[in-house]
Design a protein around this motif. Structure first.
Motif, PDB file in Angstrom:
ATOM      1  N   ASN A 200      28.855  18.609  13.069  1.00 60.41           N
ATOM      2  CA  ASN A 200      30.040  19.297  12.594  1.00 60.41           C
ATOM      3  C   ASN A 200      30.000  20.740  13.119  1.00 60.41           C
ATOM      4  N   PRO A 201      31.111  21.261  13.673  1.00 61.18           N
ATOM      5  CA  PRO A 201      31.096  22.619  14.242  1.00 61.18           C
ATOM      6  C   PRO A 201      30.584  23.677  13.275  1.00 61.18           C
ATOM      7  N   PHE A 202      30.951  23.568  12.002  1.00 62.64           N
ATOM      8  CA  PHE A 202      30.530  24.574  11.030  1.00 62.64           C
ATOM      9  C   PHE A 202      29.036  24.470  10.742  1.00 62.64           C
ATOM     10  N   ARG A 203      28.509  23.240  10.721  1.00 63.99           N
ATOM     11  CA  ARG A 203      27.065  23.069  10.555  1.00 63.99           C
ATOM     12  C   ARG A 203      26.339  23.598  11.781  1.00 63.99           C
ATOM     13  N   ASP A 204      26.933  23.410  12.950  1.00 62.75           N
ATOM     14  CA  ASP A 204      26.304  23.908  14.176  1.00 62.75           C
ATOM     15  C   ASP A 204      26.281  25.439  14.190  1.00 62.75           C
ATOM     16  N   MET A 205      27.387  26.044  13.766  1.00 58.57           N
ATOM     17  CA  MET A 205      27.425  27.516  13.698  1.00 58.57           C
ATOM     18  C   MET A 205      26.401  28.037  12.693  1.00 58.57           C
ATOM     19  N   LEU A 206      26.277  27.322  11.560  1.00 55.05           N
ATOM     20  CA  LEU A 206      25.285  27.703  10.551  1.00 55.05           C
ATOM     21  C   LEU A 206      23.875  27.598  11.125  1.00 55.05           C
ATOM     22  N   ARG A 207      23.633  26.541  11.911  1.00 49.51           N
ATOM     23  CA  ARG A 207      22.316  26.385  12.549  1.00 49.51           C
ATOM     24  C   ARG A 207      22.012  27.564  13.464  1.00 49.51           C
ATOM     25  N   ILE A 208      23.009  28.008  14.245  1.00 49.36           N
ATOM     26  CA  ILE A 208      22.816  29.132  15.163  1.00 49.36           C
ATOM     27  C   ILE A 208      22.506  30.411  14.380  1.00 49.36           C
ATOM     28  N   ILE A 209      23.227  30.609  13.271  1.00 47.61           N
ATOM     29  CA  ILE A 209      22.988  31.797  12.449  1.00 47.61           C
ATOM     30  C   ILE A 209      21.569  31.779  11.883  1.00 47.61           C
ATOM     31  N   VAL A 210      21.196  30.639  11.290  1.00 55.42           N
ATOM     32  CA  VAL A 210      19.880  30.535  10.656  1.00 55.42           C
ATOM     33  C   VAL A 210      18.761  30.695  11.683  1.00 55.42           C
ATOM     34  N   ARG A 219      16.208  38.844  15.591  1.00 60.14           N
ATOM     35  CA  ARG A 219      16.837  39.428  14.400  1.00 60.14           C
ATOM     36  C   ARG A 219      16.763  40.958  14.431  1.00 60.14           C
ATOM     37  N   LEU A 220      15.599  41.471  14.759  1.00 62.88           N
ATOM     38  CA  LEU A 220      15.418  42.920  14.810  1.00 62.88           C
ATOM     39  C   LEU A 220      16.340  43.557  15.848  1.00 62.88           C
ATOM     40  N   ARG A 221      16.455  42.924  17.009  1.00 60.81           N
ATOM     41  CA  ARG A 221      17.278  43.496  18.082  1.00 60.81           C
ATOM     42  C   ARG A 221      18.777  43.358  17.804  1.00 60.81           C
ATOM     43  N   ILE A 222      19.158  42.361  17.026  1.00 54.84           N
ATOM     44  CA  ILE A 222      20.561  42.269  16.603  1.00 54.84           C
ATOM     45  C   ILE A 222      20.923  43.490  15.759  1.00 54.84           C
ATOM     46  N   PHE A 223      20.040  43.873  14.841  1.00 58.51           N
ATOM     47  CA  PHE A 223      20.314  45.051  14.005  1.00 58.51           C
ATOM     48  C   PHE A 223      20.206  46.347  14.808  1.00 58.51           C
ATOM     49  N   VAL A 224      19.305  46.387  15.776  1.00 57.96           N
ATOM     50  CA  VAL A 224      19.216  47.549  16.664  1.00 57.96           C
ATOM     51  C   VAL A 224      20.523  47.726  17.418  1.00 57.96           C
ATOM     52  N   TYR A 225      21.062  46.622  17.922  1.00 55.14           N
ATOM     53  CA  TYR A 225      22.348  46.695  18.639  1.00 55.14           C
ATOM     54  C   TYR A 225      23.456  47.164  17.707  1.00 55.14           C
ATOM     55  N   ALA A 226      23.506  46.593  16.511  1.00 63.46           N
ATOM     56  CA  ALA A 226      24.579  46.936  15.570  1.00 63.46           C
ATOM     57  C   ALA A 226      24.567  48.419  15.233  1.00 63.46           C
ATOM     58  N   ILE A 227      23.408  48.964  14.930  1.00 59.93           N
ATOM     59  CA  ILE A 227      23.319  50.390  14.590  1.00 59.93           C
ATOM     60  C   ILE A 227      23.568  51.251  15.825  1.00 59.93           C
ATOM     61  N   LEU A 343      27.832  36.565  16.975  1.00 62.24           N
ATOM     62  CA  LEU A 343      27.129  36.842  15.725  1.00 62.24           C
ATOM     63  C   LEU A 343      26.696  38.298  15.673  1.00 62.24           C
ATOM     64  N   THR A 344      26.210  38.805  16.798  1.00 61.89           N
ATOM     65  CA  THR A 344      25.819  40.218  16.875  1.00 61.89           C
ATOM     66  C   THR A 344      27.015  41.123  16.608  1.00 61.89           C
ATOM     67  N   GLY A 345      28.171  40.730  17.157  1.00 65.94           N
ATOM     68  CA  GLY A 345      29.392  41.490  16.900  1.00 65.94           C
ATOM     69  C   GLY A 345      29.762  41.494  15.426  1.00 65.94           C
ATOM     70  N   VAL A 346      29.550  40.365  14.754  1.00 67.40           N
ATOM     71  CA  VAL A 346      29.834  40.280  13.319  1.00 67.40           C
ATOM     72  C   VAL A 346      28.957  41.260  12.544  1.00 67.40           C
ATOM     73  N   ILE A 347      27.665  41.291  12.856  1.00 68.60           N
ATOM     74  CA  ILE A 347      26.753  42.205  12.167  1.00 68.60           C
ATOM     75  C   ILE A 347      27.168  43.651  12.417  1.00 68.60           C
ATOM     76  N   GLY A 348      27.533  43.949  13.669  1.00 70.57           N
ATOM     77  CA  GLY A 348      27.988  45.302  13.989  1.00 70.57           C
ATOM     78  C   GLY A 348      29.213  45.695  13.185  1.00 70.57           C
ATOM     79  N   ARG A 349      30.129  44.765  13.034  1.00 67.33           N
ATOM     80  CA  ARG A 349      31.366  45.069  12.303  1.00 67.33           C
ATOM     81  C   ARG A 349      31.119  45.184  10.799  1.00 67.33           C
ATOM     82  N   LEU A 350      30.143  44.454  10.287  1.00 71.25           N
ATOM     83  CA  LEU A 350      29.769  44.622   8.883  1.00 71.25           C
ATOM     84  C   LEU A 350      29.188  46.015   8.635  1.00 71.25           C
ATOM     85  N   VAL A 351      28.553  46.571   9.651  1.00 72.76           N
ATOM     86  CA  VAL A 351      28.074  47.953   9.574  1.00 72.76           C
ATOM     87  C   VAL A 351      29.248  48.925   9.693  1.00 72.76           C
TER      88      VAL A 351
END
Length: 392
Positions: A200-210, A219-227, A343-351
């Protein structure tokens, strides 16, 4: 001979991807958007609210559209996104109130989310077909960012005089570069590896996030990029008001934006020359230090002299745009590139959302204090991330 032809085709496609990305990286109307918002009665807080709404749309759509691009076609996601943005800006030029701006920002959020991350994933794909070394890809990323800021410089310089004639004309013309970007995308022969899944596409997206967040270096570099990216983004909507408050004539404002684009170009060139020699923590520490210096000086005293320290933020933008995403892509599978970038863009926008709303609220109250808000929001978190990079 066959291998040589494949490399030649990959180089041709790489240039098209870079052309599309450069043409769609900036807006002709960027330097006059705040005066336009003021002209239809929006306050600084309402401006921040429209951008927060745009960001929320991007947050909800980024990962689904990234998955669609990875699974179906990165090329066609880019084509639809570029032409959709062009049409939206033509409609945006007719906006006369807060509600109309919100509708246009929602449309922009939808179409921009389609192409979000596509150019970077295709850049990596074609770069690795030409030269599989990580250095070649990082050099091309830095080169692309140089192109971004050359185009930005030209557009913001043109946008000021056009906006002085008619603010709405400048907004309507902002879609032209996206039309050229869409045409370039149509010419790309996309042979990148697709995401194949029976889930299922949503389960697949969840797998990518997890899986992304379970991967500690990723994970660390995603937050480095966002900040790293959002610390120059949150203050952008008060740049023009700060210039005017410091005593810069309105006629010179577009020149100041052009100088900031030139500073971003310098940051990208410095990244191309020096970043390959640096460790990951050093790559992030340099822009954090420059941001702290820039915002610190302006927050102590805003004047016709100190406002030009804002150009250091341009250097930061050019450096982070050239260096931080390749640090993430190093840890991502080829078929999941666009999804993880989204996903990285999402984290950046949440910041970005709380930071921009706070900057907008303080801007309505005391505009000169907005650089201090940016400093206090991002410097402590940045130091925390540097500490964890050093622990690696």
């Amino acid at each position: 001979m066959k291998a040589k032809n494949q490399i030649s085709r990959a180089m041709y496609n790489l240039k098209l991807v870079m052309l599309e990305s450069a043409m769609t990286a900036a807006l002709l109307s960027m330097s006059i958007m705040t005066p336009f918002f003021y002209s239809i009665g929006l306050t600084q807080l309402q401006i921040s609210q429209t951008q927060a709404i745009f960001t929320v749309v991007m947050i909800f759509l980024n990962l689904p559209t990234g998955w669609i691009a990875d699974h179906f076609s990165r090329k066609w996601a880019n084509v639809i996104g570029d032409f959709g943005v062009a049409v939206t800006f033509m409609v945006y030029a007719l906006a006369r109130n807060f509600l109309a701006v919100v509708v246009c920002e929602c449309c922009l959020g939808f179409f921009m989310s389609l192409s979000q991350g596509v150019d970077q994933s295709l850049l990596r794909h074609f770069s690795q077909k030409i030269d599989p070394s990580e250095d070649f890809f990082r050099q091309k990323t830095a080169q692309l960012n140089c192109w971004h800021y050359v185009v930005t410089l030209v557009l913001v310089w043109l946008g000021g005089p056009i906006g002085a004639i008619d603010l709405r004309l400048a907004i309507a013309l902002s879609g032209i570069t996206h039309i050229f970007g869409g045409i370039a995308s149509l010419l790309v022969a996309d042979d990148s590896k697709k995401l194949v899944t029976d889930k299922n596409p949503f389960r697949d997206m969840l797998r990518i996030i997890v899986s992304s967040f379970r991967n500690q270096p990723l994970r660390l570099r995603i937050f480095v990029y966002a900040i790293g990216r959002e610390m120059t983004h949150a203050v952008i909507w008060v740049f023009t008001p700060l210039l005017i408050m410091a005593g810069v004539p309105l006629a010179i404002v577009s020149t100041a934006w052009a100088l900031n684009a030139l500073a971003s170009f310098l940051g990208a060139k410095l990244a191309a020359k020096f970043s390959l020699r640096l460790k990951d923590w050093q790559i992030f520490a340099l822009p954090l230090a420059l941001m702290s210096l820039s915002m610190g000086i302006i927050s102590v005293r805003l004047s016709i002299i100190t406002i030009w320290f804002y150009l250091l933020m341009g250097v930061v933008q050019g450096w982070t745009g050239s260096t931080l995403m390749p640090l993430i892509q190093r840890y991502v599978q080829p078929e999941e590139q666009t999804s993880v970038i989204s996903l990285t863009g999402v984290i950046g926008r949440l910041v970005y959302i709380p930071a921009s709303l706070l900057v907008g609220w303080v801007g309505d109250w005391q505009l000169a204090r907005t650089p201090l808000v940016v400093l206090l929001c991002f410097a402590p978190v940045g130091l925390f991330l540097i500490f964890h990079l050093l622990r690696e």
